[in-house]
Design a protein around this motif. Structure first.
Motif, PDB file in Angstrom:
ATOM      1  N   MET A 238       3.457   5.548   6.510  1.00 33.68           N
ATOM      2  CA  MET A 238       2.450   5.743   7.552  1.00 33.68           C
ATOM      3  C   MET A 238       1.301   6.632   7.078  1.00 33.68           C
ATOM      4  O   MET A 238       0.726   7.407   7.833  1.00 33.68           O
ATOM      5  CB  MET A 238       3.092   6.306   8.817  1.00 33.68           C
ATOM      6  CG  MET A 238       4.182   5.412   9.396  1.00 33.68           C
ATOM      7  SD  MET A 238       4.669   5.870  11.048  1.00 33.68           S
ATOM      8  CE  MET A 238       3.218   5.403  11.983  1.00 33.68           C
ATOM      9  N   GLY A 239       0.942   6.486   5.819  1.00 29.88           N
ATOM     10  CA  GLY A 239      -0.113   7.320   5.252  1.00 29.88           C
ATOM     11  C   GLY A 239      -1.445   7.176   5.961  1.00 29.88           C
ATOM     12  O   GLY A 239      -2.146   8.163   6.200  1.00 29.88           O
ATOM     13  N   ASP A 240      -1.829   5.935   6.330  1.00 29.47           N
ATOM     14  CA  ASP A 240      -3.107   5.734   6.996  1.00 29.47           C
ATOM     15  C   ASP A 240      -3.128   6.379   8.377  1.00 29.47           C
ATOM     16  O   ASP A 240      -4.132   6.975   8.781  1.00 29.47           O
ATOM     17  CB  ASP A 240      -3.407   4.237   7.119  1.00 29.47           C
ATOM     18  CG  ASP A 240      -3.696   3.582   5.775  1.00 29.47           C
ATOM     19  OD1 ASP A 240      -3.994   4.324   4.819  1.00 29.47           O
ATOM     20  OD2 ASP A 240      -3.602   2.343   5.690  1.00 29.47           O
ATOM     21  N   VAL A 241      -2.017   6.273   9.090  1.00 28.89           N
ATOM     22  CA  VAL A 241      -1.908   6.885  10.425  1.00 28.89           C
ATOM     23  C   VAL A 241      -1.965   8.402  10.307  1.00 28.89           C
ATOM     24  O   VAL A 241      -2.649   9.081  11.086  1.00 28.89           O
ATOM     25  CB  VAL A 241      -0.610   6.450  11.126  1.00 28.89           C
ATOM     26  CG1 VAL A 241      -0.437   7.198  12.446  1.00 28.89           C
ATOM     27  CG2 VAL A 241      -0.607   4.950  11.359  1.00 28.89           C
ATOM     28  N   ALA A 242      -1.254   8.936   9.328  1.00 31.12           N
ATOM     29  CA  ALA A 242      -1.250  10.389   9.120  1.00 31.12           C
ATOM     30  C   ALA A 242      -2.656  10.896   8.855  1.00 31.12           C
ATOM     31  O   ALA A 242      -3.089  11.918   9.423  1.00 31.12           O
ATOM     32  CB  ALA A 242      -0.328  10.748   7.963  1.00 31.12           C
ATOM     33  N   CYS A 243      -3.392  10.206   8.019  1.00 30.41           N
ATOM     34  CA  CYS A 243      -4.755  10.628   7.695  1.00 30.41           C
ATOM     35  C   CYS A 243      -5.653  10.550   8.922  1.00 30.41           C
ATOM     36  O   CYS A 243      -6.449  11.459   9.189  1.00 30.41           O
ATOM     37  CB  CYS A 243      -5.312   9.753   6.570  1.00 30.41           C
ATOM     38  SG  CYS A 243      -6.939  10.263   5.978  1.00 30.41           S
ATOM     39  N   GLU A 244      -5.503   9.482   9.701  1.00 27.19           N
ATOM     40  CA  GLU A 244      -6.324   9.309  10.899  1.00 27.19           C
ATOM     41  C   GLU A 244      -6.096  10.435  11.898  1.00 27.19           C
ATOM     42  O   GLU A 244      -7.042  10.936  12.515  1.00 27.19           O
ATOM     43  CB  GLU A 244      -6.015   7.951  11.547  1.00 27.19           C
ATOM     44  CG  GLU A 244      -6.814   7.685  12.817  1.00 27.19           C
ATOM     45  CD  GLU A 244      -6.435   6.367  13.476  1.00 27.19           C
ATOM     46  OE1 GLU A 244      -6.966   6.095  14.572  1.00 27.19           O
ATOM     47  OE2 GLU A 244      -5.608   5.621  12.901  1.00 27.19           O
ATOM     48  N   TYR A 245      -4.829  10.825  12.063  1.00 27.21           N
ATOM     49  CA  TYR A 245      -4.497  11.876  13.032  1.00 27.21           C
ATOM     50  C   TYR A 245      -4.444  13.263  12.397  1.00 27.21           C
ATOM     51  O   TYR A 245      -4.007  14.221  13.016  1.00 27.21           O
ATOM     52  CB  TYR A 245      -3.171  11.541  13.715  1.00 27.21           C
ATOM     53  CG  TYR A 245      -3.290  10.394  14.701  1.00 27.21           C
ATOM     54  CD1 TYR A 245      -3.737  10.626  15.992  1.00 27.21           C
ATOM     55  CD2 TYR A 245      -2.986   9.093  14.317  1.00 27.21           C
ATOM     56  CE1 TYR A 245      -3.865   9.585  16.896  1.00 27.21           C
ATOM     57  CE2 TYR A 245      -3.113   8.041  15.210  1.00 27.21           C
ATOM     58  CZ  TYR A 245      -3.551   8.294  16.503  1.00 27.21           C
ATOM     59  OH  TYR A 245      -3.697   7.258  17.393  1.00 27.21           O
TER      60      TYR A 245
END
Length: 304
Positions: A238-245
């Motif tokens: 979930m790297g993209d989600v982590a970066c977004e949030y």
């Protein structure tokens, strides 16, 4: 010295994890306890631990999101009810003073101990002869800090056996020798205390991070730490989600520990999407980058 995790969840409490609060117990070092963040129901978690509020000396808030501060007014009030009389200092970002004072004023709460609130901005937050605390700004969309706790180096042990061979008996003279002073014995012999002191014991370094995605200051806070406590809200997938949030993944936390030359990593602030059965997989992801990784659960105790 121990780290006691009172809450290890992210965002909101769940059945398996309460929200963030970490106690650093230093009963041998300074007979006190420091608390890092104070999420909702932290005082309830303390009731299920060995921690005594009367020993609480300092509270360090990383940022002002609710899962890190909603337990603070109640805990401050309960410390007063439970007989706490010694000064308590709260450190945190700009806004923490207004939050605390408003909460206490609106609820008609009167504390029986002196409360000091320090809004941090300087790199050095606190320093005395034994400890230094440095903060660094992180990247979370709201002012969020990481704290680096540096313990002062300790003087090496005195070689009592070597002194005994010279006929020096234990007593007040040992204190002078421990300080490295030149001491003259009754028979006129001059003893150089510095020759009988063992190697200096390096102080421990602890890095405790607030919520963040990768940030420039992280390496400064974490470098050569004996232990890093870092959020790992999301798994590697979930790297993209982590970066977004503006949060971190298991791999992100482990990569920081590796790059910093740290000795140990403890990950916390775990999303409620993961249950206890997922802990093994989350740790394995970290260990693929940084082998000496552990995952915190509520009430876990780590000796330092």
């Amino acid at each position: 010295m121990e780290l006691i995790f009172l809450g290890t969840g992210a965002g909101a409490p769940s059945k398996g994890r309460n929200v963030t609060a970490i106690a650093l117990t230093m009963l041998n070092e300074r007979n006190s306890i420091w608390l890092f963040d104070c999420g909702e129901a932290t005082q309830h978690q303390i009731l299920r631990s060995s921690i005594k509020l009367s020993k609480l000396e300092k509270i360090f808030i990383t940022h002002l999101h609710g899962d890190h501060i909603f337990g603070l007014p109640g805990l401050l009030s309960s410390r007063s009810f439970q007989g706490g009389e010694t000064r308590l200092t709260v450190y945190g970002p700009v806004g923490i003073a207004n939050y605390i004072r408003t909460s206490l004023a609106v609820s008609g709460t009167h504390l029986k101990y002196p409360l000091e609130i320090i809004e941090i901005s300087d790199e050095t937050v606190f320093e005395d002869a034994d400890f230094k605390v440095i903060c660094g700004e992180l990247d979370h969309g709201i002012m969020s800090y990481g704290y680096r706790i540096e313990e002062a180096d300790k003087t090496g042990a005195l070689d009592a056996a070597g002194l005994a061979a010279l006929g020096v008996k234990p007593g007040p003279i040992f204190k002078e020798l421990k300080e490295g002073k030149m001491v003259t014995l009754e028979d006129g012999t001059v003893v150089d205390g510095s020759r009988f002191i063992g190697p200096t014991k390096k102080g421990r370094i602890i890095a405790i991070f607030g919520d963040t995605r990768a940030a420039p200051n992280e390496l400064m806070i974490a470098r050569d730490a004996d232990v890093i406590v870092h959020e790992a809200t999301f798994g590697a997938e979930m790297g993209d989600v982590a970066c977004e949030y503006m949060h971190s993944t298991t791999i992100g936390a482990a990569t920081l520990a590796k790059n910093a030359g740290a000795k140990r990593l403890i990950v916390t602030h775990i999303s409620s999407r993961y249950n206890r059965e997922d802990n093994r997989e989350l740790v394995a992801e970290c260990q693929s980058v940084f082998p000496n990784t552990e995952i915190a659960t509520d009430f876990a105790i780590f000796e330092l």
